[in-house]
Design a protein around this motif. Structure first.
Motif, PDB file in Angstrom:
ATOM      1  N   GLN A 189     -63.189  38.004 -76.697  1.00  0.00           N
ATOM      2  CA  GLN A 189     -63.668  37.687 -75.354  1.00  0.00           C
ATOM      3  C   GLN A 189     -64.063  38.942 -74.569  1.00  0.00           C
ATOM      4  N   THR A 190     -63.278  40.006 -74.728  1.00  0.00           N
ATOM      5  CA  THR A 190     -63.525  41.184 -73.910  1.00  0.00           C
ATOM      6  C   THR A 190     -64.372  42.226 -74.627  1.00  0.00           C
ATOM      7  N   GLY A 191     -64.497  42.099 -75.940  1.00  0.00           N
ATOM      8  CA  GLY A 191     -65.311  43.048 -76.685  1.00  0.00           C
ATOM      9  C   GLY A 191     -64.654  44.396 -76.906  1.00  0.00           C
ATOM     10  N   ILE A 192     -63.354  44.509 -76.681  1.00  0.00           N
ATOM     11  CA  ILE A 192     -62.685  45.774 -76.964  1.00  0.00           C
ATOM     12  C   ILE A 192     -62.164  45.740 -78.398  1.00  0.00           C
ATOM     13  N   SER A 193     -61.778  46.894 -78.907  1.00  0.00           N
ATOM     14  CA  SER A 193     -61.340  46.959 -80.296  1.00  0.00           C
ATOM     15  C   SER A 193     -59.823  47.115 -80.348  1.00  0.00           C
ATOM     16  N   TYR A 194     -59.287  46.923 -81.547  1.00  0.00           N
ATOM     17  CA  TYR A 194     -57.842  47.123 -81.743  1.00  0.00           C
ATOM     18  C   TYR A 194     -57.437  48.523 -81.311  1.00  0.00           C
ATOM     19  N   GLY A 195     -58.270  49.486 -81.691  1.00  0.00           N
ATOM     20  CA  GLY A 195     -57.946  50.873 -81.371  1.00  0.00           C
ATOM     21  C   GLY A 195     -57.799  51.095 -79.875  1.00  0.00           C
ATOM     22  N   GLN A 196     -58.731  50.530 -79.103  1.00  0.00           N
ATOM     23  CA  GLN A 196     -58.644  50.680 -77.645  1.00  0.00           C
ATOM     24  C   GLN A 196     -57.379  50.039 -77.108  1.00  0.00           C
ATOM     25  N   LEU A 197     -57.114  48.841 -77.597  1.00  0.00           N
ATOM     26  CA  LEU A 197     -55.935  48.119 -77.124  1.00  0.00           C
ATOM     27  C   LEU A 197     -54.662  48.931 -77.358  1.00  0.00           C
ATOM     28  N   TYR A 198     -54.567  49.502 -78.570  1.00  0.00           N
ATOM     29  CA  TYR A 198     -53.358  50.265 -78.876  1.00  0.00           C
ATOM     30  C   TYR A 198     -53.325  51.578 -78.113  1.00  0.00           C
ATOM     31  N   ARG A 199     -54.495  52.172 -77.875  1.00  0.00           N
ATOM     32  CA  ARG A 199     -54.499  53.423 -77.123  1.00  0.00           C
ATOM     33  C   ARG A 199     -54.023  53.155 -75.690  1.00  0.00           C
ATOM     34  N   TRP A 200     -54.477  52.060 -75.126  1.00  0.00           N
ATOM     35  CA  TRP A 200     -54.066  51.741 -73.765  1.00  0.00           C
ATOM     36  C   TRP A 200     -52.585  51.424 -73.706  1.00  0.00           C
ATOM     37  N   LYS A 201     -52.097  50.830 -74.774  1.00  0.00           N
ATOM     38  CA  LYS A 201     -50.668  50.541 -74.799  1.00  0.00           C
ATOM     39  C   LYS A 201     -49.881  51.853 -74.844  1.00  0.00           C
ATOM     40  N   ARG A 202     -50.358  52.804 -75.644  1.00  0.00           N
ATOM     41  CA  ARG A 202     -49.669  54.097 -75.716  1.00  0.00           C
ATOM     42  C   ARG A 202     -49.668  54.796 -74.374  1.00  0.00           C
ATOM     43  N   LYS A 203     -50.771  54.662 -73.654  1.00  0.00           N
ATOM     44  CA  LYS A 203     -50.871  55.303 -72.338  1.00  0.00           C
ATOM     45  C   LYS A 203     -50.165  54.486 -71.269  1.00  0.00           C
ATOM     46  N   GLN A 204     -49.540  53.421 -71.676  1.00  0.00           N
ATOM     47  CA  GLN A 204     -48.833  52.523 -70.760  1.00  0.00           C
ATOM     48  C   GLN A 204     -49.737  51.900 -69.702  1.00  0.00           C
ATOM     49  N   LEU A 205     -50.978  51.641 -70.107  1.00  0.00           N
ATOM     50  CA  LEU A 205     -51.864  50.902 -69.216  1.00  0.00           C
ATOM     51  C   LEU A 205     -51.575  49.412 -69.346  1.00  0.00           C
ATOM     52  N   ILE A 206     -51.059  49.034 -70.490  1.00  0.00           N
ATOM     53  CA  ILE A 206     -50.678  47.643 -70.710  1.00  0.00           C
ATOM     54  C   ILE A 206     -49.183  47.622 -70.979  1.00  0.00           C
ATOM     55  N   PRO A 207     -48.417  46.961 -70.132  1.00  0.00           N
ATOM     56  CA  PRO A 207     -46.962  47.021 -70.296  1.00  0.00           C
ATOM     57  C   PRO A 207     -46.478  46.295 -71.549  1.00  0.00           C
ATOM     58  N   GLU A 208     -45.403  46.832 -72.069  1.00  0.00           N
ATOM     59  CA  GLU A 208     -44.781  46.301 -73.275  1.00  0.00           C
ATOM     60  C   GLU A 208     -44.457  44.807 -73.145  1.00  0.00           C
ATOM     61  N   GLU A 209     -44.041  44.387 -71.942  1.00  0.00           N
ATOM     62  CA  GLU A 209     -43.590  42.987 -71.791  1.00  0.00           C
ATOM     63  C   GLU A 209     -44.719  41.994 -72.019  1.00  0.00           C
ATOM     64  N   TRP A 210     -45.951  42.458 -71.926  1.00  0.00           N
ATOM     65  CA  TRP A 210     -47.052  41.507 -72.095  1.00  0.00           C
ATOM     66  C   TRP A 210     -47.322  41.201 -73.554  1.00  0.00           C
ATOM     67  N   PHE A 211     -46.775  42.001 -74.450  1.00  0.00           N
ATOM     68  CA  PHE A 211     -46.967  41.723 -75.865  1.00  0.00           C
ATOM     69  C   PHE A 211     -45.915  40.689 -76.278  1.00  0.00           C
TER      70      PHE A 211
END
Lengths: 228, 207
Positions: free
Chosen positions: B14-36
Motif C-alpha cells: 500500500q505504501t510502496g516502501i521496502s522491507y529495508g526501509q521499514l527495518y531501518r526506521w525501526k532501528r532508528k526508533q521511528l516506528i515503536p516496538e509495540e506496533w509490531f
C-alpha cells in the motif's frame, strides 16, 4: 558525552570492580565488574563478566566476555566468545568468533565470521556473514544480507557431521530485506526485493518482488512473486 | 474494542516502501516496538501493525525525510516530552488551545504565566475532546485533575486515554499501550485517544 573528568578503570590479573561511569575501561586477565558500566572506550583481553549493562562508544573484546545486561556501542569489535544476556545495539560491528545474544541485535553494519545465536531479532542495514559454525536468529530484517560458508578441509567435514552444532548453517524463522543473497540457510520464509537462493538452502517459502535466482542445489517449497 | 490491523505485506504494497526501509526506521526508533504485533496465521508467523497509526506514521516519515535526516525525524517523533514552554497569551494567540478552555481552566493565571509542555498537553487534549462535542466542561475539570495526578506516572511510556460513560455517569482511564481493556455491556466508550499521538500533534503545532 559531557566533558566532566572521569577516571579510568584498569584491571590486570585477577580482580573485581564496581560499575559506574568511566572514561576508559581496560580489563586484562580474569575480572568481574559488578553493575552497569558506561565509558568512552571499553577494552577486554581475557575472561570477564559484567553483571550489568555496558554503554560505550567503542567496544573491543578479545577473549571471553559475558555481559548480563545490554550492550550498546557505536563501534564494536569482538574476537572470541561473547555472551550478552540482553540486547546488542550500535552502529557498526565486526565479529570473529561466537556471539550469543539473548535479546535483539541491531546494527547499521554487521560483519560476522564464525557463529552466532540471537534469541530475538537480528535487524541490521548491511549484513555479511561468513559461517564457520551455526548461525541462529529468530528472525532477520535488513537492507541487504549475504551469507557464505567458509571453505574447509575434508577432516573438518567429517568432524562436523559428528557435531551438528558445528555444521555451518544459518537457521532462522524469516528473513526479510531488499537484497538477499543466501547460501546454506534454513528458513521458513524469505521475503525480499531481489532474492538469490544459493547452494545448501532449505526454504519453505520465497516471496520476491523483482528478481529471483535459485541454485539447483537449493530446496525451495513455494515461490511467490508479489507486488504485481 | 479491537484496533484494525494491517499485515506487513499489505502495508508495504500500500505504501510502496521496502522491507529495508521499514527495518531501518525501526532501528532508528521511528516506528515503536509495540506496533509490531506478531500473530500466527496459516502461512506461519506474520507481523501486523495497528493500521491507522502505522499509515499515519509512514506518511509523516515520507513527508519529513525529504528535508530532514532520519535522526532529526526521530527527534521529532519520539514520544518523550520536549522541554517546551509557552506563555499563556501565546497559546491563545497561536490558537493552540481555544479561549473557552483557557478561561475555564486557567482563568485565574495572569497572561504571562508560562506553562510547561505537560500542562499545554492537558489543555490541548481537553480542548480536542470539547471541540468534538464528546465532553462537557465539568467533565473537563475532572479529566484535568486525572491527567495531572496520573499522567506523569507513565514516565514517557506510551499511553491511551479512555473516556467512558455508563448510565450518564462519565469516567476517565489512562492505560498503558498496548493493553486490552474490556467493559461490561452498559459501558459506552465515548472517546479513546492515544496520548502519544496527541503529543505528536501538539509538537508539530508548537515547533
Amino acid at each position: 558525552m559531557d566533558n566532566q573528568p572521569y577516571g579510568d578503570l584498569n584491571m590486570s590479573g585477577v580482580g573485581s570492580a564496581g560499575g559506574g561511569r568511566y572514561r576508559r575501561v581496560k580489563l586484562e586477565g580474569v575480572g568481574k565488574v559488578n553493575g552497569n558500566v558506561s565509558a568512552d572506550d571499553f577494552r577486554l583481553n581475557g575472561v570477564s563478566t559484567v553483571r550489568g549493562s555496558v554503554e560505550t562508544k567503542s567496544f573491543f573484546a578479545n577473549g571471553k566476555l559475558k555481559v548480563e545486561g545490554d550492550v550498546s556501542a557505536d563501534q564494536a569489535e569482538m574476537d572470541g566468545l561473547i555472551d550478552v544476556g540482553g540486547s546488542l545495539t550500535g552502529h557498526e560491528a565486526v565479529l570473529n568468533g561466537y556471539l550469543k545474544i539473548g535479546g535483539d541485535c541491531e546494527f547499521e553494519r554487521l560483519r560476522a565470521a564464525g557463529g552466532f545465536e540471537v534469541g530475538g531479532m537480528l535487524n541490521a542495514g548491511f549484513v555479511d556473514i561468513a559461517l564457520y559454525g551455526q548461525g541462529k536468529a529468530r528472525e532477520i530484517g535488513c537492507e541487504s544480507i549475504r551469507v557464505r560458508k567458509i571453505p574447509k578441509s575434508r577432516w573438518k567435514e567429517a568432524l562436523r557431521n559428528l557435531f551438528p552444532r558445528w555444521r555451518p548453517e544459518l537457521l532462522t524463522g524469516t528473513i526479510e530485506g531488499d537484497d538477499l543473497d543466501l547460501e546454506h540457510t534454513v528458513a521458513s520464509a524469505v521475503r525480499g526485493n531481489r532474492v538469490t537462493i544459493g547452494p545448501g538452502c532449505r526454504i519453505e517459502r520465497v516471496e520476491y518482488r523483482t528478481e529471483y535466482r535459485k541454485h539447483p542445489g537449493a530446496k525451495v517449497g513455494k515461490e511467490w512473486r508479489t507486488g504485481e | 474494542m479491537e484496533r484494525e490491523l494491517i499485515s506487513k505485506k499489505d502495508l508495504l504494497d500500500q505504501t510502496g516502501i521496502s522491507y529495508g526501509q521499514l527495518y531501518r526506521w525501526k532501528r532508528k526508533q521511528l516506528i515503536p516496538e509495540e506496533w509490531f504485533i506478531r500473530k500466527s496465521t496459516f502461512t506461519g508467523q506474520e507481523t501486523f501493525f495497528p493500521k491507522d497509526l502505522i499509515l499515519a506514521r509512514i506518511d509523516k516519515i515520507l513527508n519529513m525525510k525529504d528535508d530532514l535526516s532520519l535522526d532529526q525525524v526521530a527527534g521529532k517523533l519520539s514520544p518523550s516530552l520536549p522541554d517546551y514552554e509557552m506563555r499563556k497569551c501565546d497559546l491563545m494567540k497561536r490558537n493552540i488551545v481555544s479561549n473557552v478552555v483557557l478561561q475555564r481552566f486557567a482563568g485565574q493565571d495572569p497572561d504571562p504565566t508560562v506553562y510547561a509542555f505537560e500542562m499545554i498537553l492537558y489543555l490541548y487534549v481537553i480542548d480536542s475532546l470539547l471541540q468534538a462535542g464528546d465532553m462537557s466542561l465539568e467533565e473537563g475539570e475532572r479529566l484535568l485533575a486525572a491527567m495531572r495526578d496520573h499522567f506523569p506516572n507513565f514516565e514517557g511510556k506510551p499511553c491511551e486515554l479512555i473516556f467512558l460513560r455508563k448510565m450518564g455517569v462519565s469516567s476517565f482511564a489512562l492505560v498503558s499501550v498496548p493493553s486490552q481493556v474490556y467493559f461490561d455491556s452498559g459501558v459506552k466508550i465515548v472517546a479513546r485517544l492515544s496520548m502519544t499521538e496527541a503529543i505528536e500533534r501538539l509538537k508539530s503545532k508548537l515547533i
